[in-house]
Design an enzyme around this catalytic site. Structure first.
Site, PDB file in Angstrom:
ATOM      1  N   ARG A 176       0.840  -1.202   0.000  1.00 49.02           N
ATOM      2  CA  ARG A 176       0.000   0.000   0.000  1.00 49.02           C
ATOM      3  C   ARG A 176       0.875   1.252   0.000  1.00 49.02           C
ATOM      4  O   ARG A 176       0.549   2.240  -0.665  1.00 49.02           O
ATOM      5  CB  ARG A 176      -0.943  -0.008   1.209  1.00 49.02           C
ATOM      6  CG  ARG A 176      -2.039  -1.059   1.121  1.00 49.02           C
ATOM      7  CD  ARG A 176      -3.001  -0.971   2.290  1.00 49.02           C
ATOM      8  NE  ARG A 176      -3.848   0.211   2.209  1.00 49.02           N
ATOM      9  CZ  ARG A 176      -4.668   0.606   3.183  1.00 49.02           C
ATOM     10  NH1 ARG A 176      -4.736  -0.082   4.315  1.00 49.02           N
ATOM     11  NH2 ARG A 176      -5.400   1.686   3.036  1.00 49.02           N
ATOM     12  N   CYS A 234      -1.416   5.638   9.111  1.00 52.76           N
ATOM     13  CA  CYS A 234      -1.736   4.376   8.445  1.00 52.76           C
ATOM     14  C   CYS A 234      -2.860   4.663   7.456  1.00 52.76           C
ATOM     15  O   CYS A 234      -2.852   5.691   6.788  1.00 52.76           O
ATOM     16  CB  CYS A 234      -2.105   3.301   9.462  1.00 52.76           C
ATOM     17  SG  CYS A 234      -3.506   3.744  10.525  1.00 52.76           S
TER      18      CYS A 234
END
Length: 279
Positions: A176, A234
């Protein structure tokens, strides 16, 4: 700051010794909505269920998928969980500690010092011979008095600045960060200047946090050695809370960017980096 973690054996000793303990079951995982059902299949005796989406977050919006709750709402919820001044609060989950760390971080942010993460979560409790119960627990309201603003926080502009002048750690999975895939948020990639350091690497294969010395070495390898200000993010500020907890265990203060990638990637005009070579 008091200790971050408590072992299953340490929790058992506290309970046996008569320490007033309030247990919070924060059963949540990204993409799942069955936390309460799993709580009902078995939880630590006396634990109250805490819903991450509705109790540990405000409704999703411009501030990301899991904005911080308002101070007043959170204070009322904490009393509703049965927390009293002087309690030891222990939060746990069954998915690596990220969800429980959100409760830990919020209580610390609200000025409640004696809150710990159950190291290893539900599995560690069972491996230590701890029993489970299935009854839904309704707590007697507590008397805890909270205040707000005791943990460092980054907004979107300060996160951008920190990536340039300090160390901004990206706690997501490497794919990611690189932008290879993005299963949830509008764009793939990362904040320019951020350093990839997945929060999952702060634990061993059994879900226990690494020793403090090993954590310090891991963070130092990413540039977070205490010589510069540190922050972390995150997808939506949940697993980054576990990164803050691991940094605290290593003796390093770190700021949380609650909006995280969900806010950054949804905000027009914010640059997006991909790959691994921008820092």
């Amino acid at each position: 700051m008091t200790g971050v973690l408590i072992s299953a054996a340490g929790l058992q000793q506290a309970l046996a010794g008569g320490t007033p303990v309030r247990l919070l079951d924060v059963r949540w995982e990204l993409g799942r909505s069955d936390g309460y059902l799993r709580y009902r299949t078995g939880h630590l005796p006396g634990a109250v269920y805490v819903d991450l989406d509705t109790e540990l977050s405000a409704p999703a919006g411009a501030g990301g998928r899991h904005p911080l709750p308002s101070p007043a709402v959170f204070a009322a919820l904490a009393q509703g969980w049965g927390i009293n001044d002087g309690d030891l609060v222990v939060a746990y989950d069954a998915s690596g500690g990220g969800a429980a760390a959100r409760a830990w971080w919020l209580l610390r942010h609200a000025g409640f010092a004696d809150v710990r993460l159950l190291d290893g979560g539900l599995q560690a409790w069972q491996e230590a011979g701890g029993e489970l119960e299935t009854a839904d627990v309704t707590a007697v309201p507590g008397n805890v008095v909270l205040s707000w603003g005791h943990m460092p926080v980054l907004d979107i502009d300060r996160a951008a600045d920190l990536a340039r002048v300090g160390v901004l750690l990206d706690a997501r999975a490497p794919e990611r960060y690189r932008g290879d895939t993005e299963p949830v948020d509008p764009q793939a990639g990362h904040i320019p200047g951020a350093v990839s350091l997945p929060a999952a690497g702060n634990q061993d294969e059994r879900g226990r946090y690494l020793p403090a010395g090993e954590l310090r070495e891991r963070f130092a390898g990413a540039g977070a050695d205490g010589s510069k200000p540190v922050g972390t993010y995150c997808g939506s500020g949940i697993y980054a809370s576990a990164q803050v907890a691991a940094l605290a265990q290593a003796g390093i203060e770190a700021a949380l960017y609650p909006g995280s990638w969900s806010e950054w990637s949804s905000t027009p005009g914010r640059p997006v980096a991909t790959g691994t070579g921008d820092r």
